[in-house]
Design an enzyme around this catalytic site. Sequence first.
Site, PDB file in Angstrom:
ATOM      1  N   ASP A  58      42.688  31.099   0.439  1.00 37.81           N
ATOM      2  CA  ASP A  58      42.662  30.629   1.900  1.00 37.81           C
ATOM      3  C   ASP A  58      42.978  28.929   1.693  1.00 37.81           C
ATOM      4  O   ASP A  58      42.103  28.305   1.176  1.00 37.81           O
ATOM      5  CB  ASP A  58      41.547  31.067   2.458  1.00 37.81           C
ATOM      6  CG  ASP A  58      41.529  30.544   4.179  1.00 37.81           C
ATOM      7  OD1 ASP A  58      42.574  30.758   4.502  1.00 37.81           O
ATOM      8  OD2 ASP A  58      40.792  30.156   4.719  1.00 37.81           O
ATOM      9  N   THR A  91      47.048  27.862   7.858  1.00 35.13           N
ATOM     10  CA  THR A  91      46.114  26.751   7.301  1.00 35.13           C
ATOM     11  C   THR A  91      47.311  26.016   6.286  1.00 35.13           C
ATOM     12  O   THR A  91      47.189  24.741   6.127  1.00 35.13           O
ATOM     13  CB  THR A  91      44.860  26.869   7.215  1.00 35.13           C
ATOM     14  OG1 THR A  91      44.523  27.937   6.140  1.00 35.13           O
ATOM     15  CG2 THR A  91      44.331  27.109   8.154  1.00 35.13           C
ATOM     16  N   THR A  92      47.652  27.000   5.366  1.00 38.68           N
ATOM     17  CA  THR A  92      48.291  26.262   4.128  1.00 38.68           C
ATOM     18  C   THR A  92      49.583  26.059   4.708  1.00 38.68           C
ATOM     19  O   THR A  92      50.242  24.840   4.092  1.00 38.68           O
ATOM     20  CB  THR A  92      48.411  27.594   3.180  1.00 38.68           C
ATOM     21  OG1 THR A  92      47.022  28.377   2.829  1.00 38.68           O
ATOM     22  CG2 THR A  92      48.768  27.200   1.879  1.00 38.68           C
ATOM     23  N   ASP A 380      40.571  35.347   9.732  1.00 40.63           N
ATOM     24  CA  ASP A 380      41.878  35.336   9.829  1.00 40.63           C
ATOM     25  C   ASP A 380      42.402  36.377  10.782  1.00 40.63           C
ATOM     26  O   ASP A 380      43.200  36.211  11.778  1.00 40.63           O
ATOM     27  CB  ASP A 380      42.835  35.425   8.388  1.00 40.63           C
ATOM     28  CG  ASP A 380      42.682  33.917   7.991  1.00 40.63           C
ATOM     29  OD1 ASP A 380      41.840  33.263   8.208  1.00 40.63           O
ATOM     30  OD2 ASP A 380      43.569  33.864   6.986  1.00 40.63           O
TER      31      ASP A 380
HETATM   32  P1  ADP Z   1      48.691  30.602   5.737  1.00 37.79           P
HETATM   33  O1  ADP Z   1      47.431  29.875   5.095  1.00 37.79           O
HETATM   34  O2  ADP Z   1      49.489  29.106   5.972  1.00 37.79           O
HETATM   35  O3  ADP Z   1      48.715  31.381   6.794  1.00 37.79           O
HETATM   36  P2  ADP Z   1      49.408  32.550   3.742  1.00 37.79           P
HETATM   37  O4  ADP Z   1      48.930  32.660   2.206  1.00 37.79           O
HETATM   38  O5  ADP Z   1      48.690  33.489   4.888  1.00 37.79           O
HETATM   39  O6  ADP Z   1      49.085  31.116   4.407  1.00 37.79           O
HETATM   40  O7  ADP Z   1      51.010  32.976   3.847  1.00 37.79           O
HETATM   41  C1  ADP Z   1      51.604  33.066   5.238  1.00 37.79           C
HETATM   42  C2  ADP Z   1      53.021  33.210   4.919  1.00 37.79           C
HETATM   43  O8  ADP Z   1      53.327  34.407   4.161  1.00 37.79           O
HETATM   44  C3  ADP Z   1      53.695  33.300   6.236  1.00 37.79           C
HETATM   45  O9  ADP Z   1      54.837  32.432   6.234  1.00 37.79           O
HETATM   46  C4  ADP Z   1      54.243  34.695   6.192  1.00 37.79           C
HETATM   47  O10 ADP Z   1      55.440  34.936   6.977  1.00 37.79           O
HETATM   48  C5  ADP Z   1      54.480  35.211   4.834  1.00 37.79           C
HETATM   49  N1  ADP Z   1      54.361  36.315   4.579  1.00 37.79           N
HETATM   50  C6  ADP Z   1      53.487  37.259   4.533  1.00 37.79           C
HETATM   51  N2  ADP Z   1      53.618  38.501   4.178  1.00 37.79           N
HETATM   52  C7  ADP Z   1      54.935  38.431   3.786  1.00 37.79           C
HETATM   53  C8  ADP Z   1      56.016  39.576   3.272  1.00 37.79           C
HETATM   54  N3  ADP Z   1      55.693  40.700   2.957  1.00 37.79           N
HETATM   55  N4  ADP Z   1      57.204  39.030   2.759  1.00 37.79           N
HETATM   56  C9  ADP Z   1      57.324  37.776   3.145  1.00 37.79           C
HETATM   57  N5  ADP Z   1      56.786  36.808   3.610  1.00 37.79           N
HETATM   58  C10 ADP Z   1      55.367  37.036   4.125  1.00 37.79           C
HETATM   59 MG    MG Z   2      47.714  33.207   6.228  1.00 37.04          MG
END
Ligand code: ADP
Ligand code: MG
Length: 526
Positions: A58, A91-92, A380
């Site tokens: 996270d 957040t990332t 989340d």
């Molecule tokens: P954040 O803290 O920004 O939410 P995450 O590590 O949760 O970061 O990653 C979120 C990103 O991953 C989003 O841009 C989402 O669209 C992308 N994402 C999630 N699942 C998939 C998937 N199966 N294929 C492609 N992108 C994905």
């Molecule tokens: Mg996320």
Amino acid sequence: MSEAPILRDTARSKGRDALQKNIQAALALAEAIRSTLGPKGLDKLLIDDDGRTLVTNDGVTVLETAKVEHPVAKMMINASSAQDRVAKDGTTSTVILAGEMLQNAWQLILQGIHPSTIARGFRKAEQYALKSLEEISLQASDAMQKTVVKTSLAGKGHSSMQETIADISLRAVKMIIDENVEIIDPTKIKLISQTGGRVEESSLIQGLMLPKKRISSQMVKEIADGKILLIDGGLEQRGVKGDLKLNVTDTGVLDSFRQQERIMLKSQVDKLVKNGVNVLACKEGIDDDIRDYLVKNGIQAFRRVSRSDLNMLARACSATLVNSINSSRSEDAGDFKSSRNISLDGKDFWVVEAIGKAATIIAKGSTVDIIGEVERCFDDSLGVSVQLLENGQIVCGGGASYVALARRLRRYAETMPGREQLAVEAYADAIEVIIRVLAENAGIDPISSLIDVVAEQTNLNSDSIGINLTTGKPDDMLEIGVLEPKGIIKQALIGATEVSISILRIDDVLWAKQDIEAPVPPQSDM
Ligand code: ADP
Ligand code: MG
């Protein structure tokens, strides 16, 4: 011209030098969490001063735990924390977006464009992107809901864990929806975590469940439709306070003093009965002396209930927290549908169901590390479920929406005067960073992934093409089920733009402390 005396002991950097240092600090921070983004992102192991460890994927947790001193890096962390408060997820992304915006801004500064021109261009780009976001968003069908929540858990834990957490979160939020109010209040959901057992054994209970036992097993175990009084104090005999000395000349004096105290406690219980209260919860203690009298009057009582639990009970039962029974009015008591004492896995719990609605999630995980990450996952996915059930607007993930917005921004840029046009284009390039990082973390070529997705979106005139991280090819995110609430992207754009513009506007840094080191820059070409 000599330095003003007041600034003599202050480290100072000005103009372009200050800006460069600040951007370097921001980039270093974005670089630090880049590898956690997306379903293929890796975890970070964090170790604090006392050697305690924390494994997480996270972004905001990594940033908030790291001891960062650089003021600009702190601004970035604040943006991430704000995202966590407002949208829970993303957040990332916020920090990565801000880093990329600043990096692109720096390239324009090197070409001689003034930071305030860039800031103006960025602001216009943001407004246009937010407007376009409305065009590309769609209404989630009931069938899509779980997919959306699962996307927010991508990269965190394994798939059956994601399934369990998404399912419980959605059901929990549905339990607390109040038809009369538009806003959903997530504080009505309590999370209890237990080590031992698998995540899949986590469960959901309607009502508030507290790890509490009634003070006497002779008290009624279950009460339906009653009144509850919540006390921010106790039901105890008053001790002798301060310097007061009681000169006891006769053994009977102390007895009668105690007797008097007991009568006063009893009169408080009588007041409860008169007001129709049959459940009592106190933040402090309840005297053993009065226990039998409570039992006799059919009252279920709980002591040492935490302030936060009392507040939750107050909301669920529409009760008012009062200082003492003496000062309470009959309208301060709240209503409940049932108050039960149950035992679960050998532990005692008190479950209260009320009109004001509440839900309790019992999260399980085999070790302390796992349960910590499970809690963050629930955080989340509950946040995402709330957003989803509040307005139901969603967009495609996997970088699709960012590319769709960037395509629109480039067309918009053509309508603008020279320098601002460059800034809007730089902004469009910056938001495409998400797709590049997602690919990078999945071991796929970032540049060709981006090019392919842009080409496919243009060819098919579709906003839902993103990157399929399993095949490494462009794919329709609606079909493979990578969807997220509009609010997350909206907030990420707002937060990232805000912090980039604030950083671009700084041209003078005055440091009282001389020993703060800027983090090492990731790029050597700056
Ligand atoms: P954040 O803290 O920004 O939410 P995450 O590590 O949760 O970061 O990653 C979120 C990103 O991953 C989003 O841009 C989402 O669209 C992308 N994402 C999630 N699942 C998939 C998937 N199966 N294929 C492609 N992108 C994905
Ligand atoms: Mg996320």
